[in-house]
Design an enzyme around this catalytic site. Sequence first.
Site, PDB file in Angstrom:
ATOM      1  N   HIS A 136     -10.292   8.868  -2.756  1.00 43.20           N
ATOM      2  CA  HIS A 136      -8.869   8.713  -3.107  1.00 43.20           C
ATOM      3  C   HIS A 136      -8.517   9.685  -4.236  1.00 43.20           C
ATOM      4  CE1 HIS A 136      -5.216   6.757  -4.582  1.00 43.20           C
ATOM      5  NE2 HIS A 136      -5.240   5.923  -3.550  1.00 43.20           N
ATOM      6  N   GLU A 169      -1.014  -6.353  -5.622  1.00 40.23           N
ATOM      7  CA  GLU A 169      -0.516  -6.522  -4.248  1.00 40.23           C
ATOM      8  C   GLU A 169      -0.159  -7.965  -3.897  1.00 40.23           C
ATOM      9  OE1 GLU A 169      -3.190  -4.734  -5.085  1.00 40.23           O
ATOM     10  OE2 GLU A 169      -2.679  -2.687  -4.488  1.00 40.23           O
ATOM     11  N   ASP A 191       2.493  -4.635   0.910  1.00 42.22           N
ATOM     12  CA  ASP A 191       2.295  -5.214  -0.424  1.00 42.22           C
ATOM     13  C   ASP A 191       2.239  -4.208  -1.560  1.00 42.22           C
ATOM     14  OD1 ASP A 191      -0.080  -3.896  -0.054  1.00 42.22           O
ATOM     15  OD2 ASP A 191      -1.243  -5.682   0.411  1.00 42.22           O
ATOM     16  N   ARG A 216      -7.027  -1.031  -7.700  1.00 39.99           N
ATOM     17  CA  ARG A 216      -6.839  -1.071  -9.160  1.00 39.99           C
ATOM     18  C   ARG A 216      -7.794  -2.068  -9.828  1.00 39.99           C
ATOM     19  NH1 ARG A 216      -1.922   1.426  -8.663  1.00 39.99           N
ATOM     20  NH2 ARG A 216      -1.002   2.249 -10.569  1.00 39.99           N
ATOM     21  N   GLU A 237       4.499  -6.849   8.249  1.00 38.97           N
ATOM     22  CA  GLU A 237       3.223  -7.314   7.691  1.00 38.97           C
ATOM     23  C   GLU A 237       3.467  -8.379   6.615  1.00 38.97           C
ATOM     24  OE1 GLU A 237      -0.361  -4.527   7.425  1.00 38.97           O
ATOM     25  OE2 GLU A 237      -0.325  -5.323   5.395  1.00 38.97           O
ATOM     26  N   HIS A 239     -10.771   2.151  -3.788  1.00 41.11           N
ATOM     27  CA  HIS A 239      -9.704   2.671  -4.655  1.00 41.11           C
ATOM     28  C   HIS A 239      -8.936   1.607  -5.422  1.00 41.11           C
ATOM     29  CE1 HIS A 239      -7.304   1.182  -1.295  1.00 41.11           C
ATOM     30  NE2 HIS A 239      -6.309   1.144  -2.151  1.00 41.11           N
TER      31      HIS A 239
HETATM   32  C1  UD1 Z   1      -1.368   2.306  -3.945  1.00 40.73           C
HETATM   33  C2  UD1 Z   1      -0.949   0.850  -3.777  1.00 40.73           C
HETATM   34  C3  UD1 Z   1      -2.070   0.058  -3.128  1.00 40.73           C
HETATM   35  C4  UD1 Z   1      -2.560   0.722  -1.862  1.00 40.73           C
HETATM   36  C5  UD1 Z   1      -2.891   2.182  -2.124  1.00 40.73           C
HETATM   37  C6  UD1 Z   1      -3.233   2.880  -0.848  1.00 40.73           C
HETATM   38  C7  UD1 Z   1       0.486  -0.091  -5.523  1.00 40.73           C
HETATM   39  C8  UD1 Z   1       0.574  -0.651  -6.879  1.00 40.73           C
HETATM   40  N1  UD1 Z   1      -0.719   0.279  -5.106  1.00 40.73           N
HETATM   41  O1  UD1 Z   1      -2.456   2.297  -4.860  1.00 40.73           O
HETATM   42  O2  UD1 Z   1      -1.592  -1.235  -2.825  1.00 40.73           O
HETATM   43  O3  UD1 Z   1      -3.708   0.061  -1.424  1.00 40.73           O
HETATM   44  O4  UD1 Z   1      -1.753   2.827  -2.686  1.00 40.73           O
HETATM   45  O5  UD1 Z   1      -3.926   4.062  -1.068  1.00 40.73           O
HETATM   46  O6  UD1 Z   1       1.492   0.032  -4.856  1.00 40.73           O
HETATM   47  N2  UD1 Z   1      -2.468  10.284  -6.282  1.00 40.73           N
HETATM   48  C9  UD1 Z   1      -2.328  11.633  -6.002  1.00 40.73           C
HETATM   49  N3  UD1 Z   1      -1.870  12.002  -4.767  1.00 40.73           N
HETATM   50  C10 UD1 Z   1      -1.552  11.112  -3.788  1.00 40.73           C
HETATM   51  C11 UD1 Z   1      -1.717   9.753  -4.088  1.00 40.73           C
HETATM   52  C12 UD1 Z   1      -2.165   9.348  -5.327  1.00 40.73           C
HETATM   53  O7  UD1 Z   1      -2.607  12.471  -6.832  1.00 40.73           O
HETATM   54  O8  UD1 Z   1      -1.152  11.515  -2.693  1.00 40.73           O
HETATM   55  C13 UD1 Z   1      -2.967   9.867  -7.616  1.00 40.73           C
HETATM   56  C14 UD1 Z   1      -1.897   9.991  -8.719  1.00 40.73           C
HETATM   57  O9  UD1 Z   1      -2.489  10.413  -9.909  1.00 40.73           O
HETATM   58  C15 UD1 Z   1      -1.407   8.551  -8.875  1.00 40.73           C
HETATM   59  C16 UD1 Z   1      -2.696   7.794  -8.622  1.00 40.73           C
HETATM   60  O10 UD1 Z   1      -3.358   8.497  -7.587  1.00 40.73           O
HETATM   61  O11 UD1 Z   1      -0.832   8.297 -10.126  1.00 40.73           O
HETATM   62  C17 UD1 Z   1      -2.546   6.339  -8.241  1.00 40.73           C
HETATM   63  O12 UD1 Z   1      -1.599   6.169  -7.189  1.00 40.73           O
HETATM   64  P1  UD1 Z   1      -0.842   4.737  -7.024  1.00 40.73           P
HETATM   65  O13 UD1 Z   1       0.060   4.812  -5.842  1.00 40.73           O
HETATM   66  O14 UD1 Z   1      -0.253   4.312  -8.312  1.00 40.73           O
HETATM   67  O15 UD1 Z   1      -2.039   3.733  -6.781  1.00 40.73           O
HETATM   68  P2  UD1 Z   1      -3.023   3.590  -5.563  1.00 40.73           P
HETATM   69  O16 UD1 Z   1      -4.345   3.177  -6.087  1.00 40.73           O
HETATM   70  O17 UD1 Z   1      -2.923   4.765  -4.682  1.00 40.73           O
HETATM   71  N1  UDP Z   2      -7.412   6.459   5.578  1.00 43.87           N
HETATM   72  C1  UDP Z   2      -7.164   7.786   5.902  1.00 43.87           C
HETATM   73  N2  UDP Z   2      -7.870   8.751   5.232  1.00 43.87           N
HETATM   74  C2  UDP Z   2      -8.765   8.472   4.271  1.00 43.87           C
HETATM   75  C3  UDP Z   2      -9.001   7.112   3.949  1.00 43.87           C
HETATM   76  C4  UDP Z   2      -8.296   6.127   4.603  1.00 43.87           C
HETATM   77  O1  UDP Z   2      -6.346   8.073   6.777  1.00 43.87           O
HETATM   78  O2  UDP Z   2      -9.348   9.404   3.716  1.00 43.87           O
HETATM   79  C5  UDP Z   2      -6.631   5.413   6.276  1.00 43.87           C
HETATM   80  C6  UDP Z   2      -7.385   4.247   6.854  1.00 43.87           C
HETATM   81  O3  UDP Z   2      -7.793   4.509   8.171  1.00 43.87           O
HETATM   82  C7  UDP Z   2      -6.358   3.138   6.796  1.00 43.87           C
HETATM   83  C8  UDP Z   2      -5.558   3.460   5.559  1.00 43.87           C
HETATM   84  O4  UDP Z   2      -5.805   4.826   5.281  1.00 43.87           O
HETATM   85  O5  UDP Z   2      -5.465   3.204   7.890  1.00 43.87           O
HETATM   86  C9  UDP Z   2      -5.982   2.594   4.426  1.00 43.87           C
HETATM   87  O6  UDP Z   2      -5.407   3.070   3.284  1.00 43.87           O
HETATM   88  P1  UDP Z   2      -5.917   2.697   1.843  1.00 43.87           P
HETATM   89  O7  UDP Z   2      -7.330   2.322   1.880  1.00 43.87           O
HETATM   90  O8  UDP Z   2      -5.495   3.825   0.976  1.00 43.87           O
HETATM   91  O9  UDP Z   2      -4.987   1.470   1.459  1.00 43.87           O
HETATM   92  P2  UDP Z   2      -5.028  -0.092   1.780  1.00 43.87           P
HETATM   93  O10 UDP Z   2      -5.117  -0.293   3.241  1.00 43.87           O
HETATM   94  O11 UDP Z   2      -6.189  -0.644   1.039  1.00 43.87           O
HETATM   95  O12 UDP Z   2      -3.753  -0.584   1.205  1.00 43.87           O
END
Ligand code: UD1
Ligand code: UDP
Length: 370
Positions: A241, A132, A96, A210, A118, A208
Amino acid sequence: MVKIITVFGTRPEAIKMCPLVLKLKEQTEIECVVCLTGQHKEMLYQVMAAFGVKEDYNLEIMKDRQTLTTITTSILEKIEPILKKEKPDIVLVHGDTTTSYAAALAAFYQQIPVGHVEAGLRTGDIYSPFPEEMNRLLTDRISTYYYAPTKMNADNLLREGITDNVFVTGNTVIDAFQYTVKDDYAFTDVALDSINYRLHKVIAVTAHRRENLGQPLTNICQAIKRLATEYLDCIFVYPVHLNPAVRETVFDILSEIDNVKLIDPIDVLDMHNLLARSYMVMTDSGGLQEEAPHFGKPVLVLRTETERPEAVEAGTVKVVGVDEETIYSEGKALLEDKDKYEQMAKAVNPYGDGHASEKIIESLIRSCRY
Ligand code: UD1
Ligand code: UDP
């Protein structure tokens, strides 16, 4: 030969797609190409390294504090030439995220069938989780093949009139445990390695989403602060995160408390083995709601809804919302009330037998033959 491009870009997608990619690569009649969008960077590369999966393409779209618009448009622009060049028979996306939706849309523009791993999870509220719920609705609209983890997910699709090519496969996250969980595991993260898991109740925390940024995340952190200062024998482990909007709030409220360990995101090996050794989990994550029940760990979901009702029905997961007082009192109850804890702490796994990848591949091969 069937050519499949798998497209993913965030941590959770990678954790759930890597087991499938590893199995796809074993098939003689399938060519599997891996395309990362790079929606995440460090958090994605941690997973790729843990599973030893190498990508063929990386769109490297991540920007600091990126918006939904830039994620979507960058993917659409950058993936088009790859799809034109590779001409796959199927594009496989997962879940998602905005990566999933944008990649599905890009495939549709090239008239390439999409398989959705999924598929069929729903809350019924397009603003929660945001974005999502809409991402998965749109991805399911676009898709031709549906790999639903549970019968409930397949029923959601049926209710929307999606009747063809729906396969109930289990969730590939259960497959992932074969690669990650070990009894004699030694943690890579120093903070995790230094904990005596027999002596302390360890509570794994993540948040984490949004829709939780701002006041809800402040409430979550305040509740954890109260619990940690009251229960000094507990250790709250919070891998934070990398989103700066998350880190600002979390570090602001929780950084000065000895028994709250704020650490950088840990790799999936550390995470799954932490779950196996923890007392309970407090999270707004989707994936953790599927993983923790497998280990018999109660989960308090820091959200107002869930698209994963299976473990809630089984009694291991409880949706507690984002109000400070409620989170505090639900946490307190699980730390103090042994009966309540025991009722929730049972190993429950509604998400399959760890062979979801094989079932997806079997369906894929059959779909491509006929
Ligand atoms: C994204 C997904 C969310 C998922 C989550 C898993 C969307 C809209 N959101 O949200 O569904 O649950 O990933 O974690 O697709 N950043 C870093 N390094 C990284 C990753 C993120 O610096 O490796 C920072 C960046 O500043 C980035 C911000 O986190 O702009 C947000 O990342 P983004 O992928 O937009 O949103 P998530 O909250 O991670
Ligand atoms: N996870 C990880 N390291 C972390 C936090 C989470 O490997 O520091 C794993 C967790 O076990 C799960 C996945 O990341 O498999 C969940 O990811 P996240 O919470 O970022 O996204 P969501 O599942 O909410 O989309």
